[in-house]
Design an enzyme around this catalytic site. Structure first.
Site, PDB file in Angstrom:
ATOM      1  N   GLU A  62       0.854  -1.195   0.000  1.00  0.00           N
ATOM      2  CA  GLU A  62       0.000   0.000   0.000  1.00  0.00           C
ATOM      3  C   GLU A  62       0.889   1.243   0.000  1.00  0.00           C
ATOM      4  O   GLU A  62       1.357   1.679   1.042  1.00  0.00           O
ATOM      5  CB  GLU A  62      -0.911  -0.015   1.236  1.00  0.00           C
ATOM      6  CG  GLU A  62      -1.870  -1.200   1.258  1.00  0.00           C
ATOM      7  CD  GLU A  62      -2.521  -1.392   2.624  1.00  0.00           C
ATOM      8  OE1 GLU A  62      -2.025  -0.791   3.610  1.00  0.00           O
ATOM      9  OE2 GLU A  62      -3.502  -2.153   2.707  1.00  0.00           O
ATOM     10  N   GLU A  88      -6.178  -7.826  -0.561  1.00  0.00           N
ATOM     11  CA  GLU A  88      -6.540  -7.914   0.856  1.00  0.00           C
ATOM     12  C   GLU A  88      -7.978  -7.448   1.030  1.00  0.00           C
ATOM     13  O   GLU A  88      -8.396  -6.458   0.432  1.00  0.00           O
ATOM     14  CB  GLU A  88      -5.648  -7.015   1.727  1.00  0.00           C
ATOM     15  CG  GLU A  88      -4.183  -7.402   1.787  1.00  0.00           C
ATOM     16  CD  GLU A  88      -3.377  -6.443   2.675  1.00  0.00           C
ATOM     17  OE1 GLU A  88      -4.006  -5.714   3.491  1.00  0.00           O
ATOM     18  OE2 GLU A  88      -2.142  -6.421   2.552  1.00  0.00           O
TER      19      GLU A  88
END
Length: 385
Positions: A210, A325
């Site tokens: 991320e 995710e």
């Protein structure tokens, strides 16, 4: 050409054939060898779309090989300090991973695993940034557990992209020192590519976790992430072995769906890539337990609207998508956790998107090999029927 020359030529050819035969026989993998032991002959690799289509249920080996000596709560202090000064996969409380775990996961219908890896505590000095051999060997051992079971595997650069640069995170320094970042990034990926280059198409490399660059003006931030994803693709493709044909997973901007569907987000010029985004909406249910329940009409509409954005912007244009995710706070309503997991998986599966449940060790009991949310395995299997 005279008879002696012809005879010499024949003898040379026979000797050459014998040598080639012996060498070829020496590198043929036996049933006992792993991919890492052999110089595997590359079978025809499938396309990224074919690979994603073959995935069913995905799962993350979270808080394991992605652990690091980090400031996880933002108080300026490292949360967990390894006793012997050496970071290993147990630092954040999970047990050592073994093959039995992956066998249990496969029995639950999981055929794809994401194995996040953090490298920052295991790198040597510039300019080589050599990966500690013991760490690289352990990463490979865990990858082999899953590969040997014919599972799909994703490995990446994980908390190297964290926000605690004071304690070793370095990916986001690209905003201030791109050249220094690029030297380290390419050195790391070259080593990963060399170690795993002979692996089959079931192994996928992911560019980052991320990351975004909000310290920059928005246009420059998107441009920088595009530059990094292109550097990743070019580095892997140039590394040889099977990596020229390997499907690559490209991180979206902060892996956020809306930000990644922004037209300023660009993918590398490559025809064998997959897009990676994450889904933790609503945050209060997925990450905290401020919202105990999930499943209202508006909850489900929001989910479907987000996934439709991905379908319209990427899947329908030939770019396969993975939700790398998604997850829930296990302290919330068990009924809601089940409904959330099943609805996310089912909604995405029907749109051609595949999902990987985030598990930091709380969702699937890694020692007793069972779900801590009763019925979750059945719910996930039903979602992909």
């Amino acid at each position: 050409m005279n008879a002696v020359s012809e005879l010499s030529k024949l003898i040379a050819c026979l000797l050459s054939a014998a040598i080639m035969s012996a060498c070829t026989g020496a590198v043929q993998p036996s049933d006992e060898q792993t991919y890492s032991d052999s110089q595997a002959v590359s079978a025809e690799f499938r396309t990224a779309s074919e690979i994603v289509s073959d995935m069913k249920i995905g799962w993350n080996l979270g808080n394991t090989l992605d652990v690091c000596a980090a400031d996880r709560d933002g108080d300026g202090i490292v949360n967990e300090v390894p006793e012997n000064g050496k970071v290993d996969e147990t630092l954040w409380g999970n047990p050592m991973t073994d093959k039995a775990l992956f066998e249990a996961l496969k029995a639950e219908g999981i055929n794809a695993v994401r194995i996040p890896v953090t490298w920052r505590d295991h790198l040597g000095e510039a300019p080589d940034y050599k990966i500690d051999e013991e760490w690289l060997d352990r990463v490979q051992e865990v990858v082999d557990y899953a590969i040997d079971l014919d599972m799909y595997v994703i490995i990446n650069i994980h908390h190297d992209g964290g926000d605690d640069a004071k304690f070793g995170a370095w990916v986001r320094t690209a905003a201030e020192d791109y050249d220094g970042f690029a030297q380290k990034y390419t050195a790391l990926w070259k080593q990963i590519c060399d170690r795993f280059g002979d692996y089959p198409d079931r192994l996928i490399f992911e560019s980052a976790n991320e990351i975004g660059f909000d310290s920059l003006p928005s246009d420059k931030a998107y441009e920088l992430l595009g530059k990094i994803n292109s550097l990743f693709t070019e580095t892997v493709r140039a590394s040889g072995k099977n990596n020229g044909s390997r499907a690559l997973l490209i991180a979206g901007y902060w892996t956020d769906i809306a930000k990644t569907c922004d037209p300023r987000f660009t993918l590398p010029e490559d025809d064998n890539i997959i897009l990676s985004v994450h889904y933790y909406t609503p945050w209060e249910f997925c990450i905290t337990n401020k919202q105990k329940t999930w499943g209202t009409d508006s909850d489900i509409k929001l989910l479907k609207d987000k996934m439709y954005l991905l379908k319209k912007n990427f899947v329908d244009k030939g770019v396969p998508v993975i939700i790398g995710e998604y997850g829930f706070c296990i302290q919330n309503s068990e009924e809601s956790c089940l409904k959330f997991a099943k609805t996310v998986s089912e909604t995405c599966y029907d749109m051609g998107i595949r999902t990987f449940l985030w598990d930091n060790g709380e969702v699937f009991d890694r020692e007793n090999h069972k779900w801590r949310v009763e019925g979750l395995g059945e719910a996930l299997r039903e979602s992909v029927e």
